[in-house]
Design an enzyme around this catalytic site. Structure first.
Site, PDB file in Angstrom:
ATOM      1  N   PHE A  34      39.132  33.548  35.793  1.00 32.38           N
ATOM      2  CA  PHE A  34      37.858  33.273  36.465  1.00 32.38           C
ATOM      3  C   PHE A  34      36.805  32.738  35.519  1.00 32.38           C
ATOM      4  O   PHE A  34      35.780  32.217  35.950  1.00 32.38           O
ATOM      5  CB  PHE A  34      37.346  34.517  37.211  1.00 32.38           C
ATOM      6  CG  PHE A  34      37.091  35.696  36.319  1.00 32.38           C
ATOM      7  CD1 PHE A  34      38.027  36.704  36.200  1.00 32.38           C
ATOM      8  CD2 PHE A  34      35.910  35.806  35.602  1.00 32.38           C
ATOM      9  CE1 PHE A  34      37.796  37.798  35.371  1.00 32.38           C
ATOM     10  CE2 PHE A  34      35.665  36.907  34.789  1.00 32.38           C
ATOM     11  CZ  PHE A  34      36.625  37.898  34.663  1.00 32.38           C
ATOM     12  N   ASP A  35      37.017  32.870  34.246  1.00 35.00           N
ATOM     13  CA  ASP A  35      35.989  32.415  33.310  1.00 35.00           C
ATOM     14  C   ASP A  35      36.582  32.324  31.915  1.00 35.00           C
ATOM     15  O   ASP A  35      37.422  33.147  31.541  1.00 35.00           O
ATOM     16  CB  ASP A  35      34.815  33.414  33.314  1.00 35.00           C
ATOM     17  CG  ASP A  35      33.622  32.907  32.520  1.00 35.00           C
ATOM     18  OD1 ASP A  35      33.597  31.705  32.215  1.00 35.00           O
ATOM     19  OD2 ASP A  35      32.721  33.709  32.216  1.00 35.00           O
TER      20      ASP A  35
ATOM     21  N   TYR B 196      31.845  44.594  37.893  1.00 32.76           N
ATOM     22  CA  TYR B 196      30.915  44.175  38.937  1.00 32.76           C
ATOM     23  C   TYR B 196      30.971  45.015  40.200  1.00 32.76           C
ATOM     24  O   TYR B 196      30.371  44.657  41.222  1.00 32.76           O
ATOM     25  CB  TYR B 196      31.136  42.696  39.270  1.00 32.76           C
ATOM     26  CG  TYR B 196      30.604  41.799  38.184  1.00 32.76           C
ATOM     27  CD1 TYR B 196      29.235  41.655  37.997  1.00 32.76           C
ATOM     28  CD2 TYR B 196      31.455  41.143  37.316  1.00 32.76           C
ATOM     29  CE1 TYR B 196      28.735  40.859  36.994  1.00 32.76           C
ATOM     30  CE2 TYR B 196      30.964  40.342  36.299  1.00 32.76           C
ATOM     31  CZ  TYR B 196      29.599  40.203  36.141  1.00 32.76           C
ATOM     32  OH  TYR B 196      29.093  39.420  35.141  1.00 32.76           O
TER      33      TYR B 196
ATOM     34  N   PHE C 275      39.795  41.039  30.044  1.00 27.16           N
ATOM     35  CA  PHE C 275      39.226  40.058  29.116  1.00 27.16           C
ATOM     36  C   PHE C 275      40.013  40.047  27.813  1.00 27.16           C
ATOM     37  O   PHE C 275      40.415  41.103  27.312  1.00 27.16           O
ATOM     38  CB  PHE C 275      37.771  40.417  28.777  1.00 27.16           C
ATOM     39  CG  PHE C 275      36.819  40.193  29.906  1.00 27.16           C
ATOM     40  CD1 PHE C 275      36.317  38.934  30.165  1.00 27.16           C
ATOM     41  CD2 PHE C 275      36.407  41.253  30.703  1.00 27.16           C
ATOM     42  CE1 PHE C 275      35.414  38.733  31.202  1.00 27.16           C
ATOM     43  CE2 PHE C 275      35.512  41.059  31.743  1.00 27.16           C
ATOM     44  CZ  PHE C 275      35.018  39.790  31.984  1.00 27.16           C
TER      45      PHE C 275
ATOM     46  N   ILE D  39      28.115  43.329  31.378  1.00 29.94           N
ATOM     47  CA  ILE D  39      28.696  44.448  32.126  1.00 29.94           C
ATOM     48  C   ILE D  39      28.998  45.596  31.162  1.00 29.94           C
ATOM     49  O   ILE D  39      29.202  45.390  29.971  1.00 29.94           O
ATOM     50  CB  ILE D  39      29.976  43.997  32.880  1.00 29.94           C
ATOM     51  CG1 ILE D  39      30.950  43.326  31.908  1.00 29.94           C
ATOM     52  CG2 ILE D  39      29.638  43.069  34.021  1.00 29.94           C
ATOM     53  CD1 ILE D  39      32.298  43.023  32.534  1.00 29.94           C
TER      54      ILE D  39
ATOM     55  N   TYR E 243      35.899  34.296  24.795  1.00 32.43           N
ATOM     56  CA  TYR E 243      36.637  35.200  25.680  1.00 32.43           C
ATOM     57  C   TYR E 243      37.295  34.416  26.809  1.00 32.43           C
ATOM     58  O   TYR E 243      36.873  33.314  27.151  1.00 32.43           O
ATOM     59  CB  TYR E 243      35.702  36.258  26.282  1.00 32.43           C
ATOM     60  CG  TYR E 243      34.685  35.671  27.233  1.00 32.43           C
ATOM     61  CD1 TYR E 243      33.480  35.179  26.761  1.00 32.43           C
ATOM     62  CD2 TYR E 243      34.941  35.583  28.610  1.00 32.43           C
ATOM     63  CE1 TYR E 243      32.542  34.629  27.625  1.00 32.43           C
ATOM     64  CE2 TYR E 243      34.015  35.033  29.474  1.00 32.43           C
ATOM     65  CZ  TYR E 243      32.816  34.559  28.977  1.00 32.43           C
ATOM     66  OH  TYR E 243      31.900  34.004  29.822  1.00 32.43           O
TER      67      TYR E 243
END
Lengths: 590, 446
Positions: free
Chosen positions: B62-63, B108, B125, B82, B52
């Site tokens: 961010f990731d 979040y 995502f 999540i 992902y």
């Protein structure tokens, strides 16, 4: 003399066939060689050992000279340094790596706390050279070297302040930096193996040794160290060490989330499951959790999709461990980790089922110990604020269950008082229009109220000892009677008031009367004593000890003060009690 | 909800896709970028493997699991990730790539996820599903018992060994139902009820109200003998559909005060003893363990209660060590003896049983030490005397073995030693024979 002996033995040995040197030759070579180097004849020793004719002799016996050479190199004796360096280099090229390894590690072990950093920095490079020479079968030797080195490094004092870390007087920072350089080629090798094999075999021994090193480093020294944030200390060797350890872990195929969730995702407790605990010691994982969530080190390698509740569940294992310790550094890290993990969770969202987990019981118990027994003031304060934070995160039902359990088990009047105050806050919020809930009103609330509004030992209860609890209970009852009107009776307090009078108010009234009478009598006799004994009054009347340490003796004046203040306390209690009785008596007349 | 309906202030990724939340509140929008190839959807509890990339609304990444170079895996539908992910990934097929658009309530929330995700962030995502499979619930992770959850249960606790359970189960072999029953029993008793060990393992992984399908390999089923009563041939892989309707949760220690703990401990001890007499050592151990867990950290006891608690704990540890010895599991037996000795330094039974445990572990020297302590303290203990003799015999055997082993390991040293010994032998003609023998032996071994 020694020099002659040395060249004699070497000459004699030149004649020996097939390296069949006698034990006597070994001994003499070692003792004479040692004396020569100690006496400053290292130049001559060098010329003998580089002599081509002596190659076999040096190969077999040369490593015995490591000890004296290292001594000279460490003492930084200028005159002989270059020769000794040359001897060391020559030995590293000539002797068998296995024997050199043993010899070098012996020297690492010999170092005492003053010389550890110098010895380690001096010997790391030679050790690395020797280990790399061992080829594919070096894993266990690398492991042995790493554990010896770390055991020595762990003895060094940890810098506390930013200045101490910058000055690095005891050399921990330098050692850590050097260790990273030392381990690099081995990590590279493991990475290459992983890439070649596509996926890793758990049995890669070298990988296992590096894992062991990382795990050990996480607990010692890293669990001891309070890392400075980048804005406080821009360049921090210890922070670099920590992040490099985490990078190494993930690069050798240990995923950080898997490590963190390890204990939660393992199916269930396997009794006597020793190997896992050795491979992944919980204390090291606790240090890992603290680095990730409090210091945000290597967070870029940690997936940002895990749910806050799941992370809390994982971290609770580590919080439990850290808070069960008494070392200040551990307790502090436990509190920080708990705080940072809780902050991620939404207020009022944790479900009651979580309380079935063992950690959700033991952590509050440990926290109570920190709040009540920890000798460090700011940890106690922090403990209390984290305790409150944890309460705030529970949903209503969980709060209810939590309060009931804490009242049953905490066995500390201060903590009980604090819980009662929280109960009051919850009732207050439940009474607001639109916030009503089934737990802090009516049917469920009553058993909780009865648990609060009672005197455990009836009129004989020690009122001073239980002061916090009793005062909060009285405040709660007064609040309820004023806030919840009798005709509304949302909390149910009015219908059960007779029981509260029976179990709480009446025995309290009796207890108060007895205590007051007792203290008044004490006060009177103390005053008389003082008057009659006149000048001798300075003599101590009683001694007080706390934790086996005697406090300064109590003078009669102090005794009078204590008695007087107890009486004031009873007055205070009595006034709230009287107010409650007044409201209760007015009942039905409205 | 489409892109036009949502305020979209200058972000690079348009908000679009199908609302896949059960509440239809637009909290998770899914847009398929590439259709998957698989036909099946992953089930709750399945282990799923994805890649992902996560970005914020302003396009900041961010990731990314792709940057880390390792696939991310988790157990679906268990709240490990999540909310948006538990909902989103459950709708994916193998090979599918989709975009999930997640409102903060499904990600979040107000807290964000420091340091990377600020409070109240909407997350986007791009997810690719690679594979999924049922969860392997064996300790060895050998794929012997695989679970697919049909209906998820509730809570965080699972039945332990010894817990009483209410279940409905249906066993199938090659499409034939061979067992269909409602049962109420204590975990650990299954054997007497024609249940294979795998079913009991399975139960211990279940939550209250859960219904699951378990595929059980022969090792955890009826093994290489089969089971005639159900007409199961040797080496059969079984399927069990189990619904755990209820189980009795043991009262947790923190719900009891000290008095209750002492009371309960006495009751539980009796229960354990009964099991022990019936030869049910596992169940007995479960009971004794409860005593330990209740009283181990009870520090507030005083006077008579303290003595009582100490006696109960001592008995529990002693009995546990006996249970484990009976179960041929020397490690925990040893641990319990150590605990017992902490409570009562010279306890005869504890010393003796520790000796027995060490003996099983082939630690004959240490076993001998314990038995000798027993004899020293309790001279009438005959059993200990015969144990010492037995130990000595084994020590001798082991010694011989070690010698051969070490001789191999330290070839060079052995040779050198042999030389030394040979020299010494010349000086001491009396003992020459003996030493010569040793020296010779080492050399041949080397």
């Amino acid at each position: 003399m020694a020099l002659e002996q040395f060249s004699d033995v070497v000459q004699r040995c030149q004649a020996v066939q097939d390296e069949k040197f006698s034990p006597a030759d070994f001994d003499l070579f070692q003792t004479a060689g040692k004396t020569c180097i100690e006496q400053g004849d290292s130049a001559q020793v060098l010329s003998i050992i580089v002599d081509e004719r002596n190659k076999d002799i040096v190969r077999c016996m040369g490593w015995n000279l490591l000890e004296p050479i290292v001594k000279v190199l460490l003492s930084k004796e200028d005159r002989n340094l270059p020769h000794c360096h040359a001897i060391l280099t020559h030995l590293l090229q000539t002797c068998s790596p296995k024997e050199l390894l043993v010899g070098l590690l012996e020297q690492v072990e010999e170092a005492d706390s003053d010389t550890i950093p110098e010895a380690i920095i001096l010997l790391l490079k030679p050790l690395q050279t020797v280990l790399l020479k061992l080829g594919v079968r070096k894993a266990s030797s690398v492991g042995m070297a790493l554990s010896t080195l770390l055991a020595q490094v762990a003895q060094l004092p940890v810098p506390l302040s930013k200045e101490q870390e910058e000055d690095d007087v005891f050399g921990l920072c330098r050692c850590c930096t050097e260790l990273l350089l030392f381990i690099r080629p081995f990590v590279e090798e493991v990475k290459e193996n992983l890439n070649n094999n596509r996926g890793f075999s758990r049995n890669d021994e070298l990988r296992g040794e590096i894992l062991k090193f990382c795990m050990k480093s996480l607990s010692e020294p890293l669990l001891e160290v309070q890392l400075k944030d980048p804005d406080a200390l821009e360049k921090s060797p210890l922070r670099d060490f920590a992040s490099e350890i985490l990078v190494i872990l993930s690069s050798i195929g240990e995923s950080l989330p898997d490590l963190l969730c390890h204990s939660v995702l393992r199916k269930r407790e396997v009794p006597g499951f020793m190997e896992e605990e050795v491979r992944y010691p919980k204390e090291s994982l606790a240090s890992l959790a603290h680095l990730l969530f409090v210091k945000h080190i290597a967070m870029e390698r940690f997936p940002a999709v895990l749910s806050p509740v799941f992370l809390l569940q994982c971290n609770m294992e580590y919080i439990e461990l850290l808070l069960s310790r008494t070392e200040e550094s551990r307790v502090q890290k436990g509190l920080e980790l708990y705080e940072k993990t809780l902050v991620r969770v939404e207020d009022g969202s944790l479900p009651v089922d979580l309380l079935d987990l063992k950690t959700f019981f033991s952590v509050p118990q440990n926290l109570v110990k920190v709040m009540t027994l920890c000798p460090v003031q700011n940890l106690r304060t922090k403990g209390l604020s984290v305790f409150q934070l944890s309460i705030d995160k529970f949903n209503t039902e969980a709060k209810y269950k939590f309060f009931r359990c804490m009242l049953r088990t905490s066995e500390h009047a201060g903590v009980e008082g604090y819980i009662i105050k929280n109960i009051k806050t919850q009732i207050d919020s439940a009474l607001r229009p639109g916030y009503g809930n089934e737990w802090f009103l009516g049917k469920h609330l009553l058993p909780l109220l009865h648990q609060v509004l009672c005197l455990p030992q009836g009129p004989e209860t020690d009122l001073l000892h239980n002061l916090d609890r009793i005062m909060e209970s009285l405040n709660l009852l007064r609040y309820l009677l004023i806030r919840d009107k009798e005709w509304q009776n949302e909390t149910g307090v009015w219908s059960e008031l007779y029981r509260m009078e029976e179990n709480f108010l009446k025995p309290l009234r009796t207890g108060l009367n007895m205590s007051k009478a007792h203290y008044e009598a004490e006060l009177k006799s103390a005053k008389e004593n003082k008057r009659s004994s006149g000048t001798e009054a300075k003599a101590p009347t009683c001694t007080v000890t706390v934790g086996n340490e005697s406090l300064p003796n109590m003078t009669p004046e102090m005794q009078l003060q204590v008695l007087q203040s107890a009486l004031y306390t009873f007055d205070l209690m009595e006034s709230v009690l009287a107010r409650i009785e007044e409201i209760a008596e007015a009942r039905g007349r409205v | 909800m489409t892109a036009e309906e949502v305020a979209n202030d200058g972000n690079s990724i348009p908000m679009e896709g199908e609302d896949i939340t059960p509440k239809k509140d637009g909290g998770v929008l899914k847009l398929v970028k590439k259709e998957g190839t698989g036909t099946e959807l992953p089930m709750t509890g399945d282990k799923v493997f994805v890649h992902y990339v996560g970005t914020l609304l302003d396009g900041t990444q961010f990731d990314s699991s792709r940057d880390r170079g390792e696939k991310f895996s988790f157990e679906l539908g268990k709240g490990q990730v999540i909310k948006a992910w538990d909902i989103g990934v459950a709708t994916m097929r193998i090979g599918e790539i989709c975009q999930l658009f997640c409102k903060p309530e499904y990600a979040y929330g107000a807290a964000g996820s420091p340091p990377k995700i600020p409070p109240n962030s909407t997350l986007i995502f791009q997810v690719e599903l690679f594979e999924f499979h049922g969860e392997d619930i064996t300790d060895e992770e050998d794929g012997g018992i695989v679970r697919r959850i049909i209906t998820k249960g509730e809570g965080y606790t699972k039945p332990n060994e010894g817990a009483s359970v209410d279940v409905h189960l249906e066993g199938q072999y090659e499409g034939r139902v061979f067992d269909d029953r409602d049962l109420k029993f204590e975990v650990g008793d299954g054997e007497n009820l024609d249940l294979p060990p795998g079913v009991e393992k399975a139960l211990q992984a279940m939550e209250q109200g859960e219904e699951s399908l378990f595929t059980i390999k022969p090792k955890y089923g009826f093994g290489n003998t089969g089971y005639a009563k159900f007409n199961i041939p040797p080496g059969a892989t079984l399927q069990y559909k189990i619904k755990l309707t209820a189980f009795e949760k043991a009262k947790e220690s923190w719900e009891m005060n000290t008095c209750e703990k002492l009371e309960q401990s006495t009751i539980v001890k009796e229960k354990g003893t009964q099991y022990f007499k019936d030869g049910k050592y596992k169940q007995a151990a479960v009971q004794y363990k409860r005593i330990v867990s209740w009283l181990e950290h009870e520090s507030s006891l005083q006077g008579e209660d303290e003595e009582k608690a100490k006696a109960l704990r001592l008995a529990a540890h002693l009995n546990l060590s006996m249970c484990y010895l009976k179960l041929h599991d020397p490690n925990p037996a040893l641990e319990n003896c150590d605990k017992a000795l902490e409570l009562s330094a010279n306890n005869e039974k504890a010393l003796f049983r520790r000796g027995e445990a060490l003996f099983v572990m082939k630690e004959f020297e240490r076993a001998k030490d314990d038995f000798q302590r027993v004899i020293q303290l309790y001279p009438s203990n005959k059993a200990a005397k015969s144990q010492v003799v037995l130990c000595q015999k084994h020590i001798k055997e082991q010694h011989e073995k070690d010698k051969r082993l070490y001789a191999n390991m330290f070839q060079k040293f052995a040779e050198r030693d042999a030389k030394k010994e040979a020299e010494q032998a010349k000086k001491e003609p009396d003992s020459a024979m003996e030493i010569e023998e040793n020296g010779a032996q080492e050399q041949t071994a080397a």
